[in-house]
Design a protein around this motif. Structure first.
Motif, mmCIF file in Angstrom:
data_model
loop_
_atom_site.group_PDB
_atom_site.id
_atom_site.type_symbol
_atom_site.label_atom_id
_atom_site.label_comp_id
_atom_site.label_asym_id
_atom_site.label_seq_id
_atom_site.Cartn_x
_atom_site.Cartn_y
_atom_site.Cartn_z
ATOM 1 N N GLY A 247 0.809 -1.212 0.000
ATOM 2 C CA GLY A 247 0.000 0.000 0.000
ATOM 3 C C GLY A 247 0.841 1.261 0.000
ATOM 4 N N ILE A 248 1.938 1.249 0.740
ATOM 5 C CA ILE A 248 2.813 2.418 0.772
ATOM 6 C C ILE A 248 3.477 2.622 -0.583
ATOM 7 N N VAL A 249 3.946 1.526 -1.197
ATOM 8 C CA VAL A 249 4.559 1.651 -2.521
ATOM 9 C C VAL A 249 3.537 2.153 -3.539
ATOM 10 N N ALA A 250 2.310 1.650 -3.472
ATOM 11 C CA ALA A 250 1.268 2.114 -4.389
ATOM 12 C C ALA A 250 0.981 3.599 -4.196
ATOM 13 N N THR A 251 1.022 4.058 -2.963
ATOM 14 C CA THR A 251 0.813 5.480 -2.677
ATOM 15 C C THR A 251 1.924 6.323 -3.293
ATOM 16 N N ILE A 252 3.156 5.849 -3.194
ATOM 17 C CA ILE A 252 4.277 6.556 -3.823
ATOM 18 C C ILE A 252 4.050 6.652 -5.323
ATOM 19 N N ALA A 253 3.672 5.538 -5.941
ATOM 20 C CA ALA A 253 3.496 5.499 -7.391
ATOM 21 C C ALA A 253 2.392 6.446 -7.862
ATOM 22 N N ALA A 254 1.352 6.589 -7.048
ATOM 23 C CA ALA A 254 0.173 7.339 -7.475
ATOM 24 C C ALA A 254 0.224 8.833 -7.147
ATOM 25 N N ASN A 255 1.216 9.251 -6.380
ATOM 26 C CA ASN A 255 1.231 10.639 -5.900
ATOM 27 C C ASN A 255 2.540 11.325 -6.251
ATOM 28 N N PRO A 256 2.580 12.044 -7.376
ATOM 29 C CA PRO A 256 3.816 12.695 -7.819
ATOM 30 C C PRO A 256 4.378 13.701 -6.827
ATOM 31 N N GLU A 257 3.522 14.216 -5.947
ATOM 32 C CA GLU A 257 4.001 15.221 -4.995
ATOM 33 C C GLU A 257 4.871 14.631 -3.897
ATOM 34 N N ILE A 258 4.881 13.310 -3.772
ATOM 35 C CA ILE A 258 5.752 12.679 -2.764
ATOM 36 C C ILE A 258 7.154 12.571 -3.348
ATOM 37 N N THR A 259 8.040 13.412 -2.866
ATOM 38 C CA THR A 259 9.425 13.404 -3.341
ATOM 39 C C THR A 259 10.422 13.186 -2.204
ATOM 40 N N ARG A 260 9.933 13.110 -0.981
ATOM 41 C CA ARG A 260 10.832 12.933 0.168
ATOM 42 C C ARG A 260 10.269 11.882 1.121
ATOM 43 N N VAL A 261 11.178 11.185 1.777
ATOM 44 C CA VAL A 261 10.774 10.143 2.720
ATOM 45 C C VAL A 261 10.053 10.754 3.912
ATOM 46 N N THR A 262 10.453 11.943 4.322
ATOM 47 C CA THR A 262 9.785 12.585 5.464
ATOM 48 C C THR A 262 8.312 12.845 5.158
ATOM 49 N N THR A 263 8.009 13.233 3.933
ATOM 50 C CA THR A 263 6.613 13.444 3.527
ATOM 51 C C THR A 263 5.836 12.139 3.622
ATOM 52 N N LEU A 264 6.464 11.056 3.175
ATOM 53 C CA LEU A 264 5.821 9.740 3.218
ATOM 54 C C LEU A 264 5.585 9.294 4.657
ATOM 55 N N ALA A 265 6.565 9.510 5.504
ATOM 56 C CA ALA A 265 6.436 9.120 6.911
ATOM 57 C C ALA A 265 5.292 9.888 7.577
ATOM 58 N N ASP A 266 5.198 11.169 7.295
ATOM 59 C CA ASP A 266 4.119 11.969 7.874
ATOM 60 C C ASP A 266 2.763 11.470 7.378
ATOM 61 N N LEU A 267 2.687 11.133 6.099
ATOM 62 C CA LEU A 267 1.428 10.675 5.520
ATOM 63 C C LEU A 267 0.935 9.404 6.195
ATOM 64 N N PHE A 268 1.850 8.504 6.539
ATOM 65 C CA PHE A 268 1.477 7.231 7.159
ATOM 66 C C PHE A 268 1.655 7.234 8.680
#
Length: 247
Positions: free
Chosen positions: A149-170
């Protein structure tokens, strides 16, 4: 060095055939897709293979191999008339079969018998391979779905360019994401983010969109164009302008 004209403007489609069957519902939690490739080359052809965060189980005449996630491009020489059948596991989906962190096989190719016991399927087709996998189906693991699910979220959201953004999202920490990815995906979240953002560049090139390399670099979170071009070349084996000639 002159380019092989079979690389250019999609000419490879005259020599290769591809199919991508979908998995049955009971295997979909683990398998993303199957892929069937055949080719016919009178002269050897250097096939560029770009990486994704998937483990592959590949069947050829000589047997079967498990290929861990690769952190960069590879080149495989295709010659004569032949083919291959592959299983692309979902990101995280191979962990229950392997029974060990997927990072232990990153950039490695193993004989499939090191992971799967018993006879290999014969003949090799979707039905036989699915029966082979079903006979070895592991127990469900909730972390597979989380990783996928996390990988799919990365693939679908071009605005995610940093790991910190991803960590905050989850609602987790960078360190926890890194541990999950090492265990289940086989490569870090920073690499996966970079891979999918660069994939968007290739999609735009395929659509014939004008290439504003400096603007793309900024949009993808790079400090400058030189860093963007270097990452693209590391991932795809060629500069963006050279790669664009393939499309």
């Amino acid at each position: 060095m002159p380019r092989d004209i079979r690389e250019l403007a999609g000419a490879w489609t005259r020599f290769q055939r591809h199919a991508f069957p979908r998995p049955s519902p009971d295997l979909a939690p683990y398998v993303e897709r199957y892929w069937v490739v055949s080719w016919d080359y009178a002269e050897p052809y250097r096939q560029l293979i770009v990486p994704y965060p998937n483990v592959h189980l590949t069947f050829r005449d000589s047997g079967a191999t498990v290929q861990g996630v690769c952190d960069g491009h590879r080149v495989r020489v295709l010659e004569g008339r032949s083919g291959v059948f592959g299983v692309a596991f979902r990101p995280g989906g191979f962990r229950p079969f392997l029974g060990a962190p997927v990072s232990t096989i990153t950039n490695r190719s193993l004989d499939a018998r090191q992971v799967f016991t018993g006879d290999l399927p014969d003949p090799v087709d979707v039905a036989a391979v699915e029966d082979f996998l079903r006979a070895r189906l592991p127990e469900r693991d909730a972390k597979v779905e989380r990783a996928a699910g996390i990988v799919a979220t990365i693939a679908a959201n071009p605005e995610i360019t940093r790991v910190t953004t991803l960590a905050d999202l989850f609602e987790t920490s960078v360190r926890e994401l890194q541990r999950l990815f090492a265990d289940y995906v086989g490569i870090g979240p920073k690499w996966v983010i970079r891979r999918y953002r660069l994939h968007e560049v290739t999609e735009r090139l395929a659509l014939g969109a004008p290439a504003d390399w400096a603007g793309l670099a900024t949009e993808l979170g790079y400090a400058d164009q030189a860093h963007f071009v270097r990452d693209f070349k590391d991932m795809f084996g060629e500069s963006p302008t050279w790669y664009a000639e393939r499309l």
